[in-house]
Design a protein around this motif. Sequence first.
Motif, mmCIF file in Angstrom:
data_model
loop_
_atom_site.group_PDB
_atom_site.id
_atom_site.type_symbol
_atom_site.label_atom_id
_atom_site.label_comp_id
_atom_site.label_asym_id
_atom_site.label_seq_id
_atom_site.Cartn_x
_atom_site.Cartn_y
_atom_site.Cartn_z
ATOM 1 N N ASP A 104 0.842 -1.185 0.000
ATOM 2 C CA ASP A 104 0.000 0.000 0.000
ATOM 3 C C ASP A 104 0.884 1.244 0.000
ATOM 4 N N ARG A 124 3.646 -1.647 7.833
ATOM 5 C CA ARG A 124 2.936 -0.616 8.610
ATOM 6 C C ARG A 124 3.787 0.638 8.786
ATOM 7 N N GLU A 166 3.171 2.971 6.024
ATOM 8 C CA GLU A 166 1.869 3.620 6.026
ATOM 9 C C GLU A 166 1.879 4.893 6.874
#
Length: 898
Positions: free
Chosen positions: A738, A811, A814
């Motif tokens: 992502d 993470r 992100e």
Amino acid sequence: MTCTTCPYCGVGCGVIATVGKAGEPSRLHIQGDPEHPANYGRLCVKGSALADTLGLEGRCLQPLLRDGEGRTLAASWDQALDRVATGMRRIIDQHGPEAVAFYVSGQLLTEDYYVVNKLVKGWLGTANIDTNSRLCMSSAVAGHKRAFGEDLVGGNYRDLEEADLVVLVGSNTAWCHPIVYQRLMQSRRERPEKRIVVVDPRRTATCEQADLHLSVKAGSDVWLFNGLLTYLEEHGVVDTEFVAKHTGGAAEALAAARASAGRLEVVAKACGVPVAMLQTFYAMFASTRKVVTVFSQGVNQSSSGTDKVNSIINCHLLTGRLGEPGMGPFSITGQPNAMGGREVGGLANTLAAHLELNDAQHRQLVQDFWQSPVIAREPGLKAVDLFEAAHDGRIKALWVMATNPVVSLPDADRVREALGRCELLVVSDLFADTDTAAAAQVVLPALGWGEKDGTVTNSERCLSRQKAFLPPPGAAKPDWWAVCEVARRLGFEGFDYQSPHQIFDEHARLSAWRNDQHGVQRAFHIGGLAGLDTDAYDRLRPCQWPVLRRGDSTARLFHDRRFFHADARARLVPTPPRAPANAPDDEFPLVLNTGRIRDQWHTMTRTGRASRLANHLPEPFVEMHPYEAMLCGVQDGTLVRVASRWGAMVARLRCTADQPRRTLFVPIHWNDLNASDARVGALVNPVVDPLSGEPEFKHTPALVSPFPVDWHAVVFSRSPLQFTKADAPAYWVRIQGDGFLRYELAGRGLIEDPQQWSRALLGVGQPSTWLDVHQDGTQDYCAAALDADCLLACVYLSPRADLPSRSWLGRLFEKQALSEADVVGLKLGRSVDPADDAGATVCSCFSVGRNTILDAIRDNGLTSVEEVGRCVRAGTNCGSCQPEIRALIANARLAENA
């Protein structure tokens, strides 16, 4: 808000797409259509993630031409189409129309399929058009035609819910058709007495809720169902009136079954299952009137696939168990429009409207309707033969649409060579960087899901609209439009369509044309949908054919005991069993089986772009029984080389007792764009079923050996890594995150200067902060590049494979800014707070990791999937992760009691 249809498997789920005011995919909301009869609002993880796949990064947005020196040049549509038409005309004039071929796809809409089939068979006058549906469903087609006289799936999904016994043969339904599986499981909860049998060599997620799992030897299905047929006769479970009045061939089929499977002990030995287990299955089938037998690729993808299909159908015909609610054989298709393609003659041996190319009356009927100058008179080349003809020079011009045969076909390296030998190779696709498009002289930018408009037909004969709700990107055009433009340039009339609804209308009218005259009556009939105007076509709601009048929908065929042979009888077909064409030997002692995984689709050109689909099984792998791994000298989690007589690949080993001895399983999805050497198609033997032409994807003799490496690395970067084939590591995999890319690397030889190597690899310029950490006394090294407090890239290098948690590192990317604790964690190679590490993804729908689920189970004393769902949401959408959650619950209980 637009009601449309999912573009993945043959379940054909309805989707509601809602686009934000800016009309951008990033502002798109996807949900299941609660009114669609296939899914009633449910969506699997792939369907739920559709919005994540619609960005324009990497899209082909204008026609591309390659010159004689291999340079790629942007072109106008006129330039590209002129080159296609000129090249085809030259080759036809010099070598005849048989030197031209088309290879199309179940990803096309019915309207696209119809137009290209019309051009090839009615104007070029050749039948050299085949489809990737040949690779998955053609054995079912051939079996249906032998049994019923037409390619028919008589039942519907409701039958699976209403059945008292469902037999799943060669189908990992829980992963490959999750919504059908969830409907089945829901009916099981409502009626606990319902029974489920799974017939599959592997213990898959589908087996987890089964009452009985028959782990048969690969290729032994005909023995199994011939044995069932004889058991039914011996125990008097025969519908004698139905057999006498409505079938033929029962005596011959029974004689063939008795000859091969007259004794349970013989069948048990051939199938590799205990006699008692065989008796249990046969008794369950014999004592249950409402039985549905679902079969898929494990049956079809075989050198005896057609006989396997007919051996299943024989058991239903002998007992009269079809045509009524909750019973019948049910072929569940792999692609969203495999059935729609069959309806318009997409296969090399068929004509449009379920008419037969080898029938002179049928040929005349189609030619009269089309008013075409010619009509193909002989079946064309089926998929494997088509590419072999390109390899030996018989096919000189080839147009490939919406598929990636360099990855998906067997003996795929030879397919790549064949494409390189074509004088004219045209590829229509969303992306110009696929393994197949890389070889094309002309690449045409096609429309994708959300941009194109037309119809599809799912596994239960349900015709649905697939609608556009996004504007065409760049110069991309519909496939039917490109075909029509080439047809016009070739001087052909009859291709002046202005919209897909005009094509659909012609398709509907052809289905009704002379449909009850002169002995050519056929079930496929959608004449009730002819004459729709644009508005009515847009409003068309899902319906099952036949549709003789507007508003009709036929839930079930065969209830009138009428079939589609000339005498209106069905046929039981003798199916003498035969062994797979290529047997294991001393050189290649294992049997390679291929198939799908839960969260990916075909060759990943679309699903590979969605980060939440990437993390469940992110690397190419081979599954193998632990004892077999020991014999091969390989260990769980290491890299191994898998080889056959046709090719080789490298993957990570997963040892599991769910995989039978002497066998391997490798997924089909990885290609040369996202892995160094993982195209399993290169290994698959090119043997095909003699009737259907479907390849043997489930039984290739293979060998596994160690793939030694000296170092391992994991890299996270916001920009793609740049390495050529010459300087690439021995093993690499690219995984979409992502807002970042993740790479798993492994290589040979010593990296003398890790700092220089990592900086050259990452290519991040001059970040504001560069962290370097060498572990004292080891060869472990890590580096990270930060811009202010934002993480740009990181790399961890070690001679061991136990590198930091990927979910934790993901993470960090992100976050807009790293905390001091995060920076400390980067240097340590682990989170300072263990709660930051969610673990490997289990539930992709909600991105719930293994550690999160285990913590919830331990902290809250959870004992069921439903309780886990209420606590952390995992398993509450498509449900395909529920078997893994149950396993985690069981493991947690074992740990507590240890």
